[in-house]
Design an enzyme around this catalytic site. Structure first.
Site, PDB file in Angstrom:
ATOM      1  CE  LYS A   1      -3.729  -2.425   2.381  1.00  0.00           C
ATOM      2  NZ  LYS A   1      -4.417  -2.696   3.642  1.00  0.00           N
TER       3      LYS A   1
ATOM      4  CD  GLN B   1      -3.165  -4.530   6.651  1.00  0.00           C
ATOM      5  OE1 GLN B   1      -3.162  -3.536   5.943  1.00  0.00           O
ATOM      6  NE2 GLN B   1      -3.720  -5.669   6.253  1.00  0.00           N
TER       7      GLN B   1
ATOM      8  CG  ASP C   1      -9.030   0.043   4.976  1.00  0.00           C
ATOM      9  OD1 ASP C   1      -8.701  -0.192   3.799  1.00  0.00           O
ATOM     10  OD2 ASP C   1      -8.326  -0.261   5.959  1.00  0.00           O
TER      11      ASP C   1
END
Ligand code: NAP
Length: 293
Positions: free
Chosen positions: A52, A96, A119
């Site tokens: 990412k 994460q 997200d």
């Protein structure tokens, strides 16, 4: 059979994102900025976060990785999130998953300002998605819709079977495919671990989307001739064949299933690359204040 080629589509879309990011940076006087928080040293998580960050830099974003050891307390983590929520130079903020057992992932997800939740996991974004309102759509389902759009896959009126109902992939995917949008307008069946005789449903799927985390679970006899098959699975196994020491397997048994399908995603080289694009597009939209002012 034709390939839904994540490498091709993601490269194309990343070029567009890079051009838009450069223009935005001129207007803002700074680059779009994504911050990722990583707790612990899980091998998979390390790889995903590194990718990412690398992709952010490649399209001209600023990226910051904040690391904590597994011993971090929930309070410390929430405090860090609050600081980043208030930081005007941070556009997107992700934590994460998975987190260590002593930290409640729901609390963490809800602590992130929904306007920075690139997200798309915050209940406000999920609720707005369901209502077809502007929002951040979870990156993996978003990436899949971008891929279907790119290849002009007709979805209206089709029967879409989604296998797996996680909050980050299967469930939002099923909502997106059922919405009155393009792609969308499918008749949707959502299967999970309590579904009896899964094959009975998958065999009727015009579009089959699988996200369960079980290597080669979907076999050729479970797939209808001419189906569009999207494999989200990323099952990592140690391997002596690869430089990284790992090999990725999908949830679909690719070799026998591919000849039966009209379109299929490979693993690797499919959905994983599109997930990154979903995240980048959300971050760009956050920096532009396109979704929320
Ligand atoms: P998850 O949270 O573990 O959820 C798995 C889902 O699959 C659950 O809904 C579970 O049902 C269902 N399931 C498990 N075994 C099943 C079975 N035998 N038959 C039917 N349903 C079954 O997983 P996830 O986060 O959605 O991830 C799924 C896979 O996608 C993993 O391999 C993950 O690594 C991968 N992934 C890939 C990307 C990408 O970018 N390509 C992104 C995210 C995830 P219950 O709800 O009943 O337990």
């Amino acid at each position: 059979m034709q390939l839904l080629d994540g490498k091709y589509v993601s490269n194309k879309l990343k070029q567009e994102i890079a051009a838009e990011a450069a223009e935005l940076a001129m207007q803002l006087g700074r680059k779009p900025h994504l911050v990722a928080i990583l707790v612990g040293h899980d091998g998979g998580s390390e790889t995903y976060v590194a990718s990412k960050m690398k992709n952010c830099e490649a399209v001209g974003f600023r990226s910051t990785l904040i690391r904590f050891e597994n011993t971090v307390t929930e309070t410390e983590l929430l405090h860090q999130i609050e600081k980043l929520n208030l930081d005007r130079e941070v556009d997107g903020l992700i934590v994460q998953l998975p987190l260590p057992k002593h930290i409640d992932p729901e609390k963490v997800t809800e602590a992130i300002d929904y306007r920075k939740d690139v997200d798309g996991f915050h209940p406000i974004n999920l609720g707005r998605m369901q209502r077809n309102l502007p929002c951040f759509i979870p990156a993996t389902p978003y990436g899949i819709t971008l891929m279907l759009k790119e290849y002009g896959i007709e979805t209206a009126g089709k029967h879409c079977v989604v296998v797996g109902r996680s909050q980050i992939v299967g469930l939002p995917m099923s909502i997106l495919m059922a919405r009155n949008t393009q792609p969308g307008n499918c008749t949707v069946t959502l299967c999970h671990s309590k579904t009896e005789n899964i094959a009975k449903y998958t065999q009727k799927a015009d579009i089959l989307i699988v996200a369960i985390g079980k290597k080669n679970f979907i076999t050729a006899d479970m797939v209808k001739d001419g189906a569009v098959v999207v494999d989200v699975g990323m099952n990592r196994e140690t391997s002596t064949e690869t430089k990284s020491g790992f090999k990725l397997y999908g949830d679909v048994d690719f070799e026998p299933v591919a000849p039966k399908s009209s379109w299929i995603t490979p693993v690797p080289g499919g959905v994983g690359l599109m997930t990154i694009v979903g995240l980048l597009k959300n971050t760009l939209a956050a920096a532009r204040k396109e979704v929320y002012v």
